[in-house]
Design a protein around this motif. Structure first.
Motif, PDB file in Angstrom:
ATOM      1  N   PHE A  67       0.842  -1.198   0.047  1.00 31.79           N
ATOM      2  CA  PHE A  67       0.152  -0.122   0.005  1.00 31.79           C
ATOM      3  C   PHE A  67       0.991   1.165  -0.010  1.00 31.79           C
ATOM      4  O   PHE A  67       1.847   1.303   0.730  1.00 31.79           O
ATOM      5  CB  PHE A  67      -0.942  -0.219   1.158  1.00 31.79           C
ATOM      6  N   GLU A  68       0.527   2.264  -0.780  1.00 28.00           N
ATOM      7  CA  GLU A  68       1.174   3.500  -0.936  1.00 28.00           C
ATOM      8  C   GLU A  68       0.362   4.766  -0.283  1.00 28.00           C
ATOM      9  O   GLU A  68       0.544   5.629   0.550  1.00 28.00           O
ATOM     10  CB  GLU A  68       1.820   3.787  -2.215  1.00 28.00           C
ATOM     11  N   SER A  69      -1.001   4.731  -0.735  1.00 26.76           N
ATOM     12  CA  SER A  69      -1.753   5.925  -0.483  1.00 26.76           C
ATOM     13  C   SER A  69      -3.234   5.732  -0.874  1.00 26.76           C
ATOM     14  O   SER A  69      -3.524   4.633  -1.777  1.00 26.76           O
ATOM     15  CB  SER A  69      -1.311   7.260  -1.147  1.00 26.76           C
ATOM     16  N   VAL A  70      -4.059   6.547  -0.326  1.00 24.48           N
ATOM     17  CA  VAL A  70      -5.319   6.504  -0.738  1.00 24.48           C
ATOM     18  C   VAL A  70      -5.712   7.602  -1.956  1.00 24.48           C
ATOM     19  O   VAL A  70      -5.212   8.805  -1.699  1.00 24.48           O
ATOM     20  CB  VAL A  70      -6.267   6.983   0.602  1.00 24.48           C
ATOM     21  N   VAL A  71      -6.200   7.107  -2.949  1.00 27.59           N
ATOM     22  CA  VAL A  71      -6.469   8.117  -4.008  1.00 27.59           C
ATOM     23  C   VAL A  71      -8.134   8.426  -4.186  1.00 27.59           C
ATOM     24  O   VAL A  71      -8.345   9.234  -4.856  1.00 27.59           O
ATOM     25  CB  VAL A  71      -6.132   7.386  -5.434  1.00 27.59           C
ATOM     26  N   SER A 101      -8.933  -5.879   9.263  1.00 28.47           N
ATOM     27  CA  SER A 101      -7.665  -5.429   9.912  1.00 28.47           C
ATOM     28  C   SER A 101      -6.542  -4.898   8.975  1.00 28.47           C
ATOM     29  O   SER A 101      -5.517  -4.028   9.198  1.00 28.47           O
ATOM     30  CB  SER A 101      -7.180  -6.558  11.060  1.00 28.47           C
ATOM     31  N   SER A 102      -6.399  -5.707   7.845  1.00 25.38           N
ATOM     32  CA  SER A 102      -5.370  -5.346   7.022  1.00 25.38           C
ATOM     33  C   SER A 102      -5.567  -3.859   6.380  1.00 25.38           C
ATOM     34  O   SER A 102      -4.670  -3.212   6.021  1.00 25.38           O
ATOM     35  CB  SER A 102      -5.251  -6.337   5.930  1.00 25.38           C
ATOM     36  N   PHE A 103      -6.875  -3.610   6.147  1.00 22.59           N
ATOM     37  CA  PHE A 103      -7.226  -2.272   5.450  1.00 22.59           C
ATOM     38  C   PHE A 103      -6.892  -1.177   6.748  1.00 22.59           C
ATOM     39  O   PHE A 103      -5.988  -0.283   6.501  1.00 22.59           O
ATOM     40  CB  PHE A 103      -8.594  -2.139   5.253  1.00 22.59           C
ATOM     41  N   PHE A 104      -7.214  -1.477   7.843  1.00 24.21           N
ATOM     42  CA  PHE A 104      -6.927  -0.470   9.079  1.00 24.21           C
ATOM     43  C   PHE A 104      -5.483  -0.451   9.291  1.00 24.21           C
ATOM     44  O   PHE A 104      -4.996   0.781   9.516  1.00 24.21           O
ATOM     45  CB  PHE A 104      -7.502  -1.110  10.316  1.00 24.21           C
ATOM     46  N   ARG A 105      -4.745  -1.460   8.983  1.00 26.60           N
ATOM     47  CA  ARG A 105      -3.103  -1.457   9.117  1.00 26.60           C
ATOM     48  C   ARG A 105      -2.711  -0.726   8.216  1.00 26.60           C
ATOM     49  O   ARG A 105      -1.926   0.357   8.392  1.00 26.60           O
ATOM     50  CB  ARG A 105      -2.659  -2.919   8.963  1.00 26.60           C
ATOM     51  N   ASP A 106      -3.023  -0.728   6.849  1.00 21.57           N
ATOM     52  CA  ASP A 106      -2.404   0.103   5.618  1.00 21.57           C
ATOM     53  C   ASP A 106      -2.935   1.769   5.968  1.00 21.57           C
ATOM     54  O   ASP A 106      -2.190   2.626   5.849  1.00 21.57           O
ATOM     55  CB  ASP A 106      -3.208  -0.264   4.289  1.00 21.57           C
ATOM     56  N   LEU A 107      -3.871   2.011   6.737  1.00 21.87           N
ATOM     57  CA  LEU A 107      -4.704   3.060   6.754  1.00 21.87           C
ATOM     58  C   LEU A 107      -3.941   3.880   8.128  1.00 21.87           C
ATOM     59  O   LEU A 107      -3.924   5.066   8.497  1.00 21.87           O
ATOM     60  CB  LEU A 107      -5.995   3.268   7.046  1.00 21.87           C
TER      61      LEU A 107
END
Length: 201
Positions: A67-71, A101-107
């Motif tokens: 993950f790099e960023s939210v677009v 949890s994987s989404f929360f981790r990236d965020l």
């Protein structure tokens, strides 16, 4: 039928068609947990930017996406809404918590990441990978309100016992947890054991 075709569209990277079919599957069966999870992953993929990373392990070559960023925050929020619905429909299934949890981790949404990880460990206490990840987080997170060396040590010690103290990753986590608990002598000894178990790796 709509779910499987939507899945096929995902692999073909036709994400609009995938969302359309997965949404139809949910419309026909509002309790279709896997359809919510699948649509969440499509929305997440559309709403974020990732980069491919290739690494070598022995003779094997692997590619992972980091993950790099939210677009598109709207699409990310839709993904989280879908995963929350999946968790509500199947509260005793750790898979929904794993995905969310994987989404929360990236965020870097650490409180919600921690809550989901704790749910997973409660639901599946004998999964060493999950409990090791939670122990590492509790031992190393740079947030005094979330860091918990005592619990990290308890989780890491159980992992080491289950692997008969042969797994270097579990030993490494235990060393970090011991250091956070200010048991420095034992932490150094444990880290040395972890290094020794790695051999030439």
């Amino acid at each position: 039928r709509y779910f499987h075709r939507g899945d096929t569209y995902t692999y073909r990277k036709d994400f609009e068609a995938s969302v359309r079919d997965l949404s139809k599957a949910i419309e026909l069966d509002p309790k279709y947990v896997l359809a919510y999870i699948a649509r969440a992953h499509v929305q997440w993929h559309r709403g974020t930017k990732s980069r491919a990373v290739v690494y070598q392990q022995g003779e094997n070559t692997y590619q992972v996406f980091q993950f790099e960023s939210v677009v598109d925050r709207d699409l990310v929020d839709k993904a989280l809404i879908d995963l929350t619905k999946a968790v509500e429909l199947a509260p005793d299934d750790p898979y929904g918590y794993l995905c969310r949890s994987s989404f929360f981790r990236d965020l870097k949404d650490w409180p919600r990441y921690l809550a989901d990880m704790k749910h997973m460990v409660r639901l599946n206490p004998h999964n060493p990978q999950t409990s090791n990840e939670l122990a590492w987080f509790l031992a190393t997170i740079d947030d005094d309100a979330l860091r918990d060396g005592k619990t990290a040590v308890e989780l890491a010690e159980k992992n080491c016992e289950s692997t008969k103290h042969e797994d270097p990753v579990s030993l490494d986590t235990l060393a970090a947890a011991l250091a956070e608990s200010r048991k420095f002598k034992r932490a150094v000894e444990t880290q040395e054991k972890a290094i020794a178990k790695l051999g030439d790796a």
